[in-house]
Structure formats: C-alpha cells, structure tokens
Motif scaffolding. Sequence first.
Motif, PDB file in Angstrom:
ATOM      1  N   UNK A 116       0.816  -1.210   0.000  1.00  0.00           N
ATOM      2  CA  UNK A 116       0.000   0.000   0.000  1.00  0.00           C
ATOM      3  C   UNK A 116       0.861   1.276   0.000  1.00  0.00           C
ATOM      4  N   UNK A 117       2.188   1.104   0.098  1.00  0.00           N
ATOM      5  CA  UNK A 117       3.087   2.268   0.200  1.00  0.00           C
ATOM      6  C   UNK A 117       4.198   2.207  -0.839  1.00  0.00           C
ATOM      7  N   UNK A 118       3.841   1.857  -2.057  1.00  0.00           N
ATOM      8  CA  UNK A 118       4.839   1.775  -3.129  1.00  0.00           C
ATOM      9  C   UNK A 118       5.395   3.165  -3.445  1.00  0.00           C
ATOM     10  N   UNK A 119       6.680   3.218  -3.813  1.00  0.00           N
ATOM     11  CA  UNK A 119       7.309   4.483  -4.200  1.00  0.00           C
ATOM     12  C   UNK A 119       7.858   4.367  -5.615  1.00  0.00           C
ATOM     13  N   UNK A 120       8.071   5.504  -6.234  1.00  0.00           N
ATOM     14  CA  UNK A 120       8.602   5.533  -7.603  1.00  0.00           C
ATOM     15  C   UNK A 120      10.007   4.929  -7.597  1.00  0.00           C
ATOM     16  N   UNK A 121      10.212   3.938  -8.440  1.00  0.00           N
ATOM     17  CA  UNK A 121      11.514   3.256  -8.454  1.00  0.00           C
ATOM     18  C   UNK A 121      12.658   4.184  -8.831  1.00  0.00           C
ATOM     19  N   UNK A 122      12.372   5.256  -9.563  1.00  0.00           N
ATOM     20  CA  UNK A 122      13.430   6.178  -9.963  1.00  0.00           C
ATOM     21  C   UNK A 122      14.114   6.821  -8.763  1.00  0.00           C
ATOM     22  N   UNK A 123      13.401   6.882  -7.635  1.00  0.00           N
ATOM     23  CA  UNK A 123      13.974   7.468  -6.429  1.00  0.00           C
ATOM     24  C   UNK A 123      15.057   6.578  -5.814  1.00  0.00           C
ATOM     25  N   UNK A 124      15.115   5.329  -6.247  1.00  0.00           N
ATOM     26  CA  UNK A 124      16.039   4.355  -5.650  1.00  0.00           C
ATOM     27  C   UNK A 124      17.149   3.915  -6.612  1.00  0.00           C
ATOM     28  N   UNK A 125      17.097   4.383  -7.850  1.00  0.00           N
ATOM     29  CA  UNK A 125      18.025   3.875  -8.861  1.00  0.00           C
ATOM     30  C   UNK A 125      19.487   4.184  -8.545  1.00  0.00           C
ATOM     31  N   UNK A 126      19.752   5.312  -7.885  1.00  0.00           N
ATOM     32  CA  UNK A 126      21.147   5.648  -7.565  1.00  0.00           C
ATOM     33  C   UNK A 126      21.793   4.587  -6.689  1.00  0.00           C
ATOM     34  N   UNK A 127      20.989   3.973  -5.834  1.00  0.00           N
ATOM     35  CA  UNK A 127      21.498   2.898  -4.988  1.00  0.00           C
ATOM     36  C   UNK A 127      21.997   1.733  -5.841  1.00  0.00           C
ATOM     37  N   UNK A 128      21.239   1.401  -6.877  1.00  0.00           N
ATOM     38  CA  UNK A 128      21.646   0.330  -7.785  1.00  0.00           C
ATOM     39  C   UNK A 128      22.880   0.690  -8.581  1.00  0.00           C
ATOM     40  N   UNK A 129      22.979   1.954  -8.998  1.00  0.00           N
ATOM     41  CA  UNK A 129      24.170   2.384  -9.733  1.00  0.00           C
ATOM     42  C   UNK A 129      25.423   2.278  -8.863  1.00  0.00           C
ATOM     43  N   UNK A 130      25.272   2.475  -7.561  1.00  0.00           N
ATOM     44  CA  UNK A 130      26.415   2.321  -6.655  1.00  0.00           C
ATOM     45  C   UNK A 130      26.918   0.883  -6.677  1.00  0.00           C
TER      46      UNK A 130
END
Length: 260
Positions: free
Chosen positions: A153-167
């Motif tokens: 019920x509390x999904x967030x836009x994945x784009x907000x987390x992509x920098x973590x994956x780039x790390x």
Amino acid sequence: MKLIIAEKPALVSAIADALDGPRKSLQGSTYMTVGDYTLISVFGHLLELKEPEDYDECYKDRKNISLLPIYFDDWGLKVKEPDAKHKDSPPEERLNEIGRLLKQCEYVIHAGDPDEEGQLLIDEVLRWFHYKGKAYRLDTLDLTEAGMRRALKSLTDNRLHENSGWSAYARSVADAIVVVLAVKLRGEDARAREAAEDAEVEYEQQLVDYGDAGHRLRSDLSDHDVVEQAHEVCDNVLNENRQHDRKKLAVKSLISDESG
C-alpha cells in the motif's frame, strides 16, 4: 496485469501470501499469478559484466601486462552462463520469460532486497529490455504477511532508488578492474620467479625482488616497518649466500687435500 519482479523465490512466496485472489502456478513456467498480479523472481543475477575479451580478442592474452590498465567507458552486461543455482531454469530462459511479461504488464513492482545489490538485480533487467513503463519500489524489509500488506500500500517511484543500484554497479566494475589487474600481475610474478630459478640469478637480484615484495606490503605497514622488514629479509639472503659460499670453499679445500 501488474508484474512483480522479486529477487528470490522466498520473496515471491512472502508477497503472494499478502495478496488477495486465486493463486495459480503454470506448469513449465517460472512465475505464478495471484489475482491481477504476476510474480516472478530473478533468482540472483541473470546478467553479469562482460569480460574484456568480449570487447576485443587481444584481451584473451591474460599474460600481456602491456594491455593494463583495462577500462571501458560503458562496461556492458551479458547473459550469465548457467550454473548450479540456475540448473532448472537457465538465466537466458528466465530472462526471456521476464521480457515477455514486461510487454504485457500495466506496470512493474520492483521487489529486490532492500540494499544496493538488491536494487541493481532488478534495475539491470529492466534496462536490459529498455523498459520505459511505470516501475514502483516495494519495501521488502518486513517479510511478514502484515508487513508485506503495508508495503504494497506504500509503493514508491523506483526512480527514487536507482542511484542505490548504480552504486552497486560501480562497485562491480571496480572489482572487475582489480581482478583483471591481479590476474595479469600474478601471472607476471609467476613468470618472473620461474625465470629467476631457471637462470639461477645472483643474490643481488634476489635482494631487489625481496625489496619489491616488501613494498607490496605498503598498504598494510608504515614506511618504516616496510623498510625494516625488507632489510631483515635482505640480511637473511646475504647470510644464506655467505653460508653457501663457505660450503663451496670447504668442499674445494677438502677435494684439494685429498688430491694432494
């Protein structure tokens, strides 16, 4: 259809328990459906960094240190080779199935582990297929049924987390560079040692080798400790050579006495 891409089967099971609707697992497929949701796991990395020789065959020569340093502006990915972990579902087959589902879905729910590597695992698959649709991030920290229901019920836009994956991606590239460097230098060290043994180099050259070995410890020791350790090793080499010379003289003297 909403597509949930999880990092591992355990996550698929935890999420499925929190969804309402009839559950179906299709024989011969790697995914399941619960109501309007389709769930599939990547089951670890389906992609891996390309090897240097994938860019240029000259890099197949792992002994040629003149090719160092090795770096590519865009270190790309390739489908991972099948291993014991994926013996029942080879990475290429699972990847292709995800690709087919991406074309049919309304949006994607990213259900990787809540860390940098978990973010990368799913992001790299979405980029592989050039997915441009909506993608949301699911918080997978609490795997209880109640926790998963709250997270859904509390999904967030994945784009907000992509920098973590780039790390995580940057770290994998750095690791690859170090591994290639280590392999080539280790091979060079082995050839140098073999050449030294075959040629029975003079102990002066051995001192140089030991000095170089001491400086390789610079990352762990202070300069003072490195120098002292190198001197200690050098003294041992000198003593060994002096003893060797004394033994040769003793043998020569004994032979001379017996001849006389």
